[in-house]
Design a protein around this motif. Structure first.
Motif, PDB file in Angstrom:
ATOM      1  N   ASP A  32       0.814  -1.228   0.000  1.00  0.00           N
ATOM      2  CA  ASP A  32       0.000   0.000   0.000  1.00  0.00           C
ATOM      3  C   ASP A  32       0.840   1.267   0.000  1.00  0.00           C
ATOM      4  O   ASP A  32       0.444   2.286  -0.562  1.00  0.00           O
ATOM      5  N   ASP A  33       2.029   1.228   0.626  1.00  0.00           N
ATOM      6  CA  ASP A  33       2.891   2.414   0.688  1.00  0.00           C
ATOM      7  C   ASP A  33       3.900   2.474  -0.462  1.00  0.00           C
ATOM      8  O   ASP A  33       4.758   3.341  -0.508  1.00  0.00           O
ATOM      9  N   GLY A  34       3.815   1.498  -1.388  1.00  0.00           N
ATOM     10  CA  GLY A  34       4.723   1.476  -2.532  1.00  0.00           C
ATOM     11  C   GLY A  34       6.005   0.699  -2.286  1.00  0.00           C
ATOM     12  O   GLY A  34       6.823   0.541  -3.182  1.00  0.00           O
ATOM     13  N   SER A  35       6.183   0.165  -1.081  1.00  0.00           N
ATOM     14  CA  SER A  35       7.398  -0.591  -0.785  1.00  0.00           C
ATOM     15  C   SER A  35       7.278  -2.009  -1.337  1.00  0.00           C
ATOM     16  O   SER A  35       6.182  -2.493  -1.631  1.00  0.00           O
ATOM     17  N   GLN A  70      20.689  -5.777   2.074  1.00  0.00           N
ATOM     18  CA  GLN A  70      19.618  -5.288   1.216  1.00  0.00           C
ATOM     19  C   GLN A  70      20.213  -4.399   0.135  1.00  0.00           C
ATOM     20  O   GLN A  70      21.253  -3.773   0.329  1.00  0.00           O
ATOM     21  N   SER A  71      19.545  -4.351  -0.994  1.00  0.00           N
ATOM     22  CA  SER A  71      19.956  -3.491  -2.107  1.00  0.00           C
ATOM     23  C   SER A  71      18.791  -2.579  -2.460  1.00  0.00           C
ATOM     24  O   SER A  71      18.017  -2.868  -3.366  1.00  0.00           O
ATOM     25  N   PRO A  72      18.613  -1.478  -1.701  1.00  0.00           N
ATOM     26  CA  PRO A  72      17.453  -0.614  -1.931  1.00  0.00           C
ATOM     27  C   PRO A  72      17.503   0.048  -3.311  1.00  0.00           C
ATOM     28  O   PRO A  72      18.543   0.540  -3.738  1.00  0.00           O
ATOM     29  N   ILE A  73      16.371   0.019  -4.004  1.00  0.00           N
ATOM     30  CA  ILE A  73      16.240   0.637  -5.323  1.00  0.00           C
ATOM     31  C   ILE A  73      14.960   1.460  -5.330  1.00  0.00           C
ATOM     32  O   ILE A  73      13.879   0.936  -5.068  1.00  0.00           O
ATOM     33  N   ASP A  74      15.071   2.754  -5.600  1.00  0.00           N
ATOM     34  CA  ASP A  74      13.901   3.604  -5.813  1.00  0.00           C
ATOM     35  C   ASP A  74      13.588   3.586  -7.297  1.00  0.00           C
ATOM     36  O   ASP A  74      14.488   3.719  -8.135  1.00  0.00           O
ATOM     37  N   ILE A  75      12.339   3.434  -7.617  1.00  0.00           N
ATOM     38  CA  ILE A  75      11.899   3.388  -9.012  1.00  0.00           C
ATOM     39  C   ILE A  75      11.050   4.621  -9.264  1.00  0.00           C
ATOM     40  O   ILE A  75      10.112   4.901  -8.512  1.00  0.00           O
TER      41      ILE A  75
END
Length: 82
Positions: A32-35, A70-75
C-alpha cells in the motif's frame, strides 16, 4: 515513486531476472505504501522490470545483490505518452 512526487504506488508489479535465480524470474507486487521486498535472492547481478498500466515500463540493469545485505532501489515512474 511517481515522477514529480515522493508518493509510493500500490499494486505495481516488479520482476527480477538473473542467471543466479534457480527456477526463473521472481515477481512481487508493491504494498500500500509502494514498498516491496524480494526474499532470499542469491548474490549476483540482477535486472529489474516494472510494469504499471498508464506508466512507461521501467528496466534497471546490473543491480548488485550481496549476501546478507539489502539493495534498496527507488523506481521513478513516468506517465506513458503515446
Amino acid at each position: 515513486m511517481i515522477a514529480g512526487t515522493s508518493d509510493g504506488l500500490a499494486g505495481a508489479e516488479l520482476t527480477v531476472k538473473s542467471k543466479q535465480l534457480i527456477g526463473g524470474p521472481q515477481t512481487v507486487t508493491t504494498r500500500d505504501d509502494g514498498s516491496y521486498l524480494f526474499q532470499n535472492l542469491p548474490p549476483g547481478r540482477y535486472d529489474l522490470t516494472v510494469q504499471v498500466p498508464g506508466f512507461a515500463p521501467v528496466l534497471q540493469r546490473g543491480i548488485i545483490v550481496n549476501a546478507g545485505a539489502q539493495s534498496p532501489i527507488d523506481i521513478h515512474l513516468q506517465v506513458q505518452t503515446e
